[in-house]
Every structure is written in structure tokens, then in C-alpha cells.
Design a protein around this motif. Sequence first.
Motif, PDB file in Angstrom:
ATOM      1  N   HIS A  36       0.866  -1.152   0.041  1.00 15.20           N
ATOM      2  CA  HIS A  36      -0.380   0.035   0.030  1.00 15.20           C
ATOM      3  C   HIS A  36       0.804   1.216   0.007  1.00 15.20           C
ATOM      4  O   HIS A  36       1.837   1.203   0.636  1.00 15.20           O
ATOM      5  CB  HIS A  36      -1.153   0.085   1.012  1.00 15.20           C
ATOM      6  N   GLU A  51     -11.843  -3.003  -0.906  1.00 16.73           N
ATOM      7  CA  GLU A  51     -10.629  -3.358  -0.500  1.00 16.73           C
ATOM      8  C   GLU A  51     -10.464  -3.061   1.161  1.00 16.73           C
ATOM      9  O   GLU A  51      -9.479  -3.678   1.708  1.00 16.73           O
ATOM     10  CB  GLU A  51      -9.432  -2.812  -1.147  1.00 16.73           C
ATOM     11  N   TRP A  52     -11.466  -2.578   1.653  1.00 13.76           N
ATOM     12  CA  TRP A  52     -11.543  -2.302   3.079  1.00 13.76           C
ATOM     13  C   TRP A  52     -12.936  -2.767   3.609  1.00 13.76           C
ATOM     14  O   TRP A  52     -13.780  -2.607   3.201  1.00 13.76           O
ATOM     15  CB  TRP A  52     -11.393  -0.775   3.391  1.00 13.76           C
ATOM     16  N   LEU A  77      -3.743  -5.529   6.261  1.00 11.76           N
ATOM     17  CA  LEU A  77      -3.307  -4.024   6.440  1.00 11.76           C
ATOM     18  C   LEU A  77      -3.743  -3.680   7.981  1.00 11.76           C
ATOM     19  O   LEU A  77      -3.154  -3.128   8.492  1.00 11.76           O
ATOM     20  CB  LEU A  77      -4.081  -3.289   5.401  1.00 11.76           C
ATOM     21  N   LEU A 106      -7.698   3.409  -0.348  1.00 12.65           N
ATOM     22  CA  LEU A 106      -7.879   2.233  -0.611  1.00 12.65           C
ATOM     23  C   LEU A 106      -9.202   2.129  -1.525  1.00 12.65           C
ATOM     24  O   LEU A 106     -10.287   2.797  -1.096  1.00 12.65           O
ATOM     25  CB  LEU A 106      -8.360   1.193   0.537  1.00 12.65           C
ATOM     26  N   ILE A 152      -3.344   6.817   3.338  1.00 15.34           N
ATOM     27  CA  ILE A 152      -3.405   5.482   2.302  1.00 15.34           C
ATOM     28  C   ILE A 152      -4.916   5.506   1.933  1.00 15.34           C
ATOM     29  O   ILE A 152      -5.966   6.022   2.509  1.00 15.34           O
ATOM     30  CB  ILE A 152      -3.329   4.091   3.152  1.00 15.34           C
TER      31      ILE A 152
END
Length: 102
Positions: A47, A75-76, A81, A71, A69
Motif C-alpha cells: 500500500h 478493499e477495506w 493491512l 484504498l 492511504i
Amino acid sequence: DFYREELNEREKYEYPPFFTFIKITCGGEKSKVLEEMESVKKLLTPHTLHIFPAFIERVKGKYMMNGVIKLPTREWPNHELREKLTSLPPHFIVKVDPESLL
């Protein structure tokens, strides 16, 4: 029309609701903070952590730096991460979808 244009701009520039921001803040002696933020940047690979000085660079005598960051929302949450973020020392402040990036 405004709504559609705004959504197109937000997608184009990687802003919510299409992207999730994770903000990491660190404060302390300037050289130490710079060194720690670079270490965090390496830790969070693959990342990308975008590092920049806080809007108010000194708070109670401490130099402040932020990292962000971006995202894609799909993706979260990201288990790998999240584990890396929770492993950071307690003097790091981590906020998901912060109210401000300043």
C-alpha cells in the motif's frame, strides 16, 4: 446534474465514497518523526502511504506529520493491512475515514 458531476469527480480523484482514506499521524522530534514515518511507509507496502506535514506543524512542542492511504472501498476492511496498523506503537494515531486530512 451537480450530483452526477460530483460523483464523477470523486471517482476520478479517488475520493469517498469510491475510496476509503486511512490517516496515520505521528508527533515528536522532527528527525525522529520523519524516520518513523518512512519506516511505516515501508511496513505498509504494497500500500502507498502519502506522507505530508500536518496543517499545524507543531502541537505542544511536537512536530506533527500525517500519512494517508487511499484504498478502493471494496478493499477495506483488509485483514493484512489492519494487522500492520494495529502493530504500530501507541504514539501513532490511526483513523479510518477521518473527518479531516489536515
